[in-house]
Write a protein that holds these residues in place. Structure first.
Motif, mmCIF file in Angstrom:
data_model
loop_
_atom_site.group_PDB
_atom_site.id
_atom_site.type_symbol
_atom_site.label_atom_id
_atom_site.label_comp_id
_atom_site.label_asym_id
_atom_site.label_seq_id
_atom_site.Cartn_x
_atom_site.Cartn_y
_atom_site.Cartn_z
ATOM 1 N N ALA A 55 -0.296 5.090 -13.646
ATOM 2 C CA ALA A 55 0.670 5.059 -12.256
ATOM 3 C C ALA A 55 -0.091 4.890 -11.271
ATOM 4 O O ALA A 55 0.174 4.054 -10.331
ATOM 5 C CB ALA A 55 1.485 6.330 -12.035
ATOM 6 N N ALA A 56 -1.284 5.570 -11.180
ATOM 7 C CA ALA A 56 -2.064 5.316 -9.937
ATOM 8 C C ALA A 56 -2.707 3.865 -10.011
ATOM 9 O O ALA A 56 -2.724 3.270 -8.925
ATOM 10 C CB ALA A 56 -3.202 6.593 -10.130
ATOM 11 N N VAL A 57 -3.000 3.382 -11.103
ATOM 12 C CA VAL A 57 -3.567 1.956 -11.128
ATOM 13 C C VAL A 57 -2.633 1.144 -10.768
ATOM 14 O O VAL A 57 -2.758 0.050 -9.823
ATOM 15 C CB VAL A 57 -4.100 1.824 -12.599
ATOM 16 N N GLU A 58 -1.128 1.142 -11.098
ATOM 17 C CA GLU A 58 -0.077 0.442 -10.825
ATOM 18 C C GLU A 58 -0.061 0.064 -9.412
ATOM 19 O O GLU A 58 0.147 -0.674 -8.575
ATOM 20 C CB GLU A 58 1.057 0.692 -11.842
ATOM 21 N N THR A 59 0.032 1.435 -8.626
ATOM 22 C CA THR A 59 0.326 1.875 -7.320
ATOM 23 C C THR A 59 -0.795 0.794 -6.416
ATOM 24 O O THR A 59 -0.653 0.154 -5.514
ATOM 25 C CB THR A 59 0.161 3.231 -6.862
ATOM 26 N N LEU A 60 -2.145 1.334 -6.998
ATOM 27 C CA LEU A 60 -3.218 0.484 -6.364
ATOM 28 C C LEU A 60 -2.932 -1.084 -6.507
ATOM 29 O O LEU A 60 -3.340 -1.930 -5.541
ATOM 30 C CB LEU A 60 -4.554 0.937 -6.910
ATOM 31 N N ILE A 61 -2.610 -1.611 -7.574
ATOM 32 C CA ILE A 61 -2.688 -3.107 -7.960
ATOM 33 C C ILE A 61 -1.496 -3.580 -6.984
ATOM 34 O O ILE A 61 -1.657 -4.484 -6.254
ATOM 35 C CB ILE A 61 -2.372 -3.252 -9.118
ATOM 36 N N ASP A 62 -0.588 -2.891 -6.663
ATOM 37 C CA ASP A 62 0.630 -3.529 -6.137
ATOM 38 C C ASP A 62 0.742 -3.370 -4.624
ATOM 39 O O ASP A 62 1.144 -4.323 -3.949
ATOM 40 C CB ASP A 62 1.930 -2.331 -6.298
ATOM 41 N N ASP A 63 -0.230 -2.423 -3.808
ATOM 42 C CA ASP A 63 -0.240 -2.300 -2.764
ATOM 43 C C ASP A 63 -1.923 -2.617 -2.126
ATOM 44 O O ASP A 63 -2.640 -1.795 -2.069
ATOM 45 C CB ASP A 63 0.217 -0.845 -2.194
ATOM 46 N N GLU A 64 -2.001 -3.871 -1.885
ATOM 47 C CA GLU A 64 -3.288 -4.039 -1.585
ATOM 48 C C GLU A 64 -3.767 -3.830 -0.305
ATOM 49 O O GLU A 64 -4.914 -3.636 0.176
ATOM 50 C CB GLU A 64 -3.460 -5.899 -1.676
ATOM 51 N N GLN A 65 -2.775 -3.699 0.623
ATOM 52 C CA GLN A 65 -3.028 -3.160 2.112
ATOM 53 C C GLN A 65 -3.001 -1.482 2.137
ATOM 54 O O GLN A 65 -3.045 -1.159 3.376
ATOM 55 C CB GLN A 65 -1.950 -3.780 2.990
ATOM 56 N N MET A 66 -3.054 -1.101 1.072
ATOM 57 C CA MET A 66 -2.900 0.295 1.376
ATOM 58 C C MET A 66 -4.107 1.177 1.999
ATOM 59 O O MET A 66 -5.320 0.748 1.920
ATOM 60 C CB MET A 66 -3.018 1.173 -0.155
ATOM 61 N N PRO A 67 -3.874 1.865 3.010
ATOM 62 C CA PRO A 67 -4.906 2.435 3.812
ATOM 63 C C PRO A 67 -5.977 3.521 3.242
ATOM 64 O O PRO A 67 -5.535 3.828 2.098
ATOM 65 C CB PRO A 67 -3.913 3.480 4.903
ATOM 66 N N VAL A 68 -7.060 3.541 3.657
ATOM 67 C CA VAL A 68 -8.307 4.207 2.776
ATOM 68 C C VAL A 68 -8.079 5.440 2.241
ATOM 69 O O VAL A 68 -8.275 5.711 1.081
ATOM 70 C CB VAL A 68 -9.589 4.164 3.525
ATOM 71 N N PRO A 69 -7.325 6.455 3.036
ATOM 72 C CA PRO A 69 -7.284 7.980 2.516
ATOM 73 C C PRO A 69 -6.234 7.724 1.363
ATOM 74 O O PRO A 69 -6.319 8.469 0.529
ATOM 75 C CB PRO A 69 -6.444 8.436 3.838
ATOM 76 N N ALA A 70 -5.198 6.918 1.462
ATOM 77 C CA ALA A 70 -4.194 6.965 0.351
ATOM 78 C C ALA A 70 -4.914 6.459 -0.748
ATOM 79 O O ALA A 70 -4.568 6.887 -2.044
ATOM 80 C CB ALA A 70 -2.804 6.190 0.735
ATOM 81 N N ARG A 71 -5.652 5.295 -0.718
ATOM 82 C CA ARG A 71 -6.398 4.578 -1.609
ATOM 83 C C ARG A 71 -7.358 5.661 -2.525
ATOM 84 O O ARG A 71 -7.395 5.908 -3.745
ATOM 85 C CB ARG A 71 -7.203 3.622 -1.326
ATOM 86 N N GLN A 72 -7.877 6.539 -1.397
ATOM 87 C CA GLN A 72 -8.835 7.577 -2.141
ATOM 88 C C GLN A 72 -8.183 8.571 -2.792
ATOM 89 O O GLN A 72 -8.613 9.014 -3.878
ATOM 90 C CB GLN A 72 -9.524 8.193 -1.159
ATOM 91 N N ASN A 73 -7.000 8.917 -2.333
ATOM 92 C CA ASN A 73 -6.014 9.803 -3.227
ATOM 93 C C ASN A 73 -5.998 9.402 -4.772
ATOM 94 O O ASN A 73 -5.909 10.089 -5.721
ATOM 95 C CB ASN A 73 -4.834 10.142 -2.519
ATOM 96 N N PHE A 74 -5.621 8.199 -4.729
ATOM 97 C CA PHE A 74 -5.038 7.430 -6.146
ATOM 98 C C PHE A 74 -6.516 7.527 -6.879
ATOM 99 O O PHE A 74 -6.403 7.701 -8.074
ATOM 100 C CB PHE A 74 -4.514 6.070 -5.862
ATOM 101 N N THR A 75 -7.479 7.049 -6.265
ATOM 102 C CA THR A 75 -8.760 6.916 -7.282
ATOM 103 C C THR A 75 -8.996 8.360 -7.529
ATOM 104 O O THR A 75 -9.682 8.231 -8.713
ATOM 105 C CB THR A 75 -10.027 6.067 -6.424
#
Ligand code: ADP
Length: 272
Positions: A55-75
């Motif tokens: 789920a986390a990988v799919e979200t990261l792939i889908d949203d290329e513009q994701m802000p850094v804090p959200a990206r860090q949350n998923f990683t």
């Protein structure tokens, strides 16, 4: 029970009786069912982190513009769930190794001093204890036990690790060793939350947890105590637990005490 029957005939071919053979397959069926449950449990335990990672990988792939804090949350989720998978596989491998080596381990069981083994286990757990300001206190008689030191250390590390995990900050975990008759009794006692009486008989079962969500959160795999039990039994000993809610728990390992070599034996026959 499975039954097979065959007629018994006399010289003229008349049936004069029957032979019935009964096979008790209860144990076999039970083993099959234990194995099926185990595979189902393993699959479930592995599937959970994999779903989270997916789920986390799919979200990261889908949203290329994701802000850094959200990206860090998923990683962060991916990193933690990968750790979890690693811990589960590590514990499963431990169990498998123990099962395979169980037969040969009996040749390696010898009388060993337990205190150095306890010290080594405490050293391994030191950093985790320190992070929660938990004191690890050793109260060991100079005692020998019939064990394989590396396996005893692994069992103690699992018990001390749990004691730390399920205790509040600023408490003490006591690791003791004493001789009781012909037994060497090692115990890990914490001042943690304790275990409800209805859970006590089951905590050594594979994947059994009194609070699944909490155990997961603390990085538990649900396999630690089943490994402890397996190790104890592989060395001819046993594992047990006593606990009082909100007072703490004591996990005990009992082995045959090691005999001393004759030259060092005190004439008074002390407890060593
Ligand atoms: P886990 O990886 O979940 O810690 P274990 O097999 O080591 O799995 O332990 C099984 C369960 O027993 C734990 O989930 C917890 O509920 C309970 N438990 C184990 N050790 C303790 C302890 N020292 N204090 C309270 N509960 C404990």
């Amino acid at each position: 029970i499975q039954a097979q029957a065959a007629p018994v005939r006399d010289a003229e071919g008349r049936q004069v009786g029957a032979v019935v053979v009964l096979h008790d397959v209860t144990r076999l069926r039970r083993l099959e069912s234990v194995r099926r449950d185990f595979v189902a449990n393993v699959s479930h335990e592995i599937k959970t982190p994999i779903s989270a990672i997916k789920a986390a990988v799919e979200t990261l792939i889908d949203d290329e513009q994701m802000p850094v804090p959200a990206r860090q949350n998923f990683t962060g989720i991916i990193a933690r769930q990968t750790e979890r998978l690693d811990a589960i596989i590590e514990d499963l491998l431990s169990l498998t190794r123990l099962e395979q080596e169980g037969a040969t381990v009996s040749d390696e069981i010898e009388a060993h001093a337990v205190e150095p083994v306890i010290r080594a286990a405490c050293e391994t757990c030191h950093a985790k204890a320190q992070a929660k300001s938990i004191t690890l206190k050793i109260e060991a008689e100079p005692l020998r036990a019939q064990v394989v030191p590396t396996l005893l250390e692994q069992a103690l590390v699992n018990l001390i690790d749990n004691a730390i995990k399920y205790s509040p900050e600023d408490t003490t975990v006591v690791i003791s060793a004493e001789r009781r008759n012909d037994d060497a009794v090692l115990a890990v006692t914490d001042e943690g939350r304790g275990i409800e009486p209805e859970h006590l008989p089951r905590v050594f079962e594979r994947f059994y947890r009194t609070d699944r969500a909490r155990s997961r959160q603390l990085g538990g795999t649900g396999l630690g105590l089943s490994i402890v039990k397996h190790i104890a039994e592989t060395m001819g000993g046993k594992a047990s637990v006593r606990s009082q809610l909100s007072k703490g728990s004591t996990f005990t390992l009992t082995f045959r005490a090691g005999t001393q070599n004759a030259a060092a034996k005190p004439s008074t026959g002390s407890a060593v």
